[in-house]
Design a protein around this motif. Structure first.
Motif, short mmCIF file in Angstrom:
data_model
loop_
_atom_site.label_atom_id
_atom_site.label_comp_id
_atom_site.label_asym_id
_atom_site.label_seq_id
_atom_site.Cartn_x
_atom_site.Cartn_y
_atom_site.Cartn_z
N VAL A 279 -3.45 5.96 0.37
CA VAL A 279 -4.60 5.06 0.33
C VAL A 279 -4.86 4.53 1.74
O VAL A 279 -3.91 4.18 2.45
CB VAL A 279 -4.33 3.88 -0.63
CG1 VAL A 279 -5.47 2.88 -0.60
CG2 VAL A 279 -4.09 4.39 -2.04
N GLU B 168 -6.75 -7.51 -1.50
CA GLU B 168 -6.40 -8.44 -2.57
C GLU B 168 -6.78 -9.83 -2.10
O GLU B 168 -6.14 -10.39 -1.21
CB GLU B 168 -4.90 -8.37 -2.91
CG GLU B 168 -4.52 -7.16 -3.73
CD GLU B 168 -3.09 -7.17 -4.22
OE1 GLU B 168 -2.66 -6.14 -4.77
OE2 GLU B 168 -2.38 -8.19 -4.03
N ILE C 192 0.84 -1.20 0.00
CA ILE C 192 0.00 0.00 0.00
C ILE C 192 0.87 1.24 0.00
O ILE C 192 2.02 1.21 0.49
CB ILE C 192 -0.96 -0.02 1.22
CG1 ILE C 192 -2.13 0.93 1.01
CG2 ILE C 192 -0.21 0.29 2.52
CD1 ILE C 192 -3.26 0.72 2.02
N LYS D 134 -6.54 -1.38 1.24
CA LYS D 134 -6.37 -2.11 -0.01
C LYS D 134 -6.69 -3.57 0.22
O LYS D 134 -6.27 -4.14 1.24
CB LYS D 134 -4.94 -1.96 -0.52
CG LYS D 134 -4.70 -2.63 -1.88
CD LYS D 134 -3.33 -2.32 -2.40
CE LYS D 134 -3.10 -2.97 -3.75
NZ LYS D 134 -1.75 -2.67 -4.28
#
Lengths: 111, 112
Positions: A54, A59, A50, A57
Motif C-alpha cells: 500500500v 486514519e 501500513i 494510508k
C-alpha cells in the motif's frame, strides 16, 4: 546497528501545521510498518500502520506514505494540535513480529 | 477492555541485587514481547514469546537476563546481579497476531 533510521530528531510546528517524520530501512524482509506515539511516562501507543503493498494510508489526521522502491516511509500529522506534542517512533517488523524501532522524533506543536 | 499491565511501575534496587518484573498481557493475546527503553539505546527488543515458548531470545543483553511465561499469560523478566547499565524502562507488549503490538506502561528500573 540501527535497522530503521528516523529523522528529524525533533521538530517544532505551529498549531495547524503539518509535521513530517521520515524513516528509511534496508531489510527487505520487513513486511509491516507501524508508527507509535509516546507521551512522557507512558508506554508507546500504536497510532497507524501500513503494509508494503500500500502506498498511502490515512486514519483521522494521521497519514503514512510508503515508497517501497526507495525503502522509505513517512508520517504526516494534518492540522496538528498542541495535544499531538509527543515522541513518535517508526518501526518495522520481520516475520517474527519483533519491532525494530527508529530513534524517535520529539514533536512540539505550539499554540 | 483491560490493556497490558506491568508491575511494579517503579523499582529502585542496589547494584548486585536481583529483580523481577511482571507483565500481564491482554487476555487472549498469544504473543508477548519484552523491550527496553533507555536514553542512549532507544527502544530495544529483548525477547519474544509465542504461548509459553520463546523462539527468539536474541535481544537479551547478557546471561544475567532471563524471562519466562506461564499458562500462556503472565510473564516475568528477571535480571540477576543488576548493574547500573541495566537502568532503563522495561516495556512489555502483547499481540493477538504478530503484527499489532500493544504496550504496557512500563517498569522504570533504577540501579543505584
Amino acid at each position: 546497528q540501527q535497522q530503521v533510521k528516523q529523522s528529524p530528531q525533533s521538530l517544532i510546528v505551529q498549531k495547524g501545521g503539518i509535521p513530517i517524520i521520515n524513516c528509511a530501512y534496508e531489510n527487505t524482509a520487513f513486511d509491516y510498518f507501524p508508527w507509535y506515539q509516546q507521551f512522557p511516562g507512558k508506554g508507546p501507543a500504536l497510532l497507524i500502520a501500513i503494509r508494503p503493498d500500500v502506498s498511502e494510508k490515512k486514519e483521522g489526521r494521521f497519514t503514512i506514505s510508503f515508497n517501497k522502491s526507495a525503502k522509505q516511509f513517512s508520517l504526516h500529522i494534518m492540522d496538528s494540535q498542541p495535544g499531538d506534542s509527543a515522541t513518535y517512533f517508526c518501526a518495522a517488523t520481520d516475520s517474527w513480529g519483533k519491532l525494530q524501532f527508529g530513534a524517535g522524533t520529539q514533536v512540539v506543536v505550539t499554540p | 477492555g483491560a490493556g497490558v499491565s506491568q508491575s511494579p511501575s517503579n523499582k529502585v534496587t542496589e547494584k548486585g541485587k536481583d529483580v523481577e518484573l511482571r507483565c500481564d498481557p491482554i487476555s487472549g493475546h498469544t504473543a508477548l514481547y519484552w523491550y527496553r527503553q533507555s536514553l542512549g539505546q532507544g527502544l530495544e527488543f529483548l525477547i519474544y514469546f509465542q504461548g509459553n515458548s520463546a523462539p527468539d531470545k536474541s535481544g537479551l543483553p547478557s546471561d544475567r537476563f532471563s524471562a519466562e511465561r506461564t499458562g500462556g499469560s503472565v510473564s516475568t523478566l528477571t535480571i540477576q546481579r543488576t548493574q547500573q547499565e541495566d537502568s532503563a524502562v522495561y516495556l512489555c507488549a502483547s499481540s493477538l497476531m504478530t503484527y499489532e503490538q500493544y504496550f504496557g506502561p512500563g517498569t522504570r528500573l533504577t540501579v543505584t
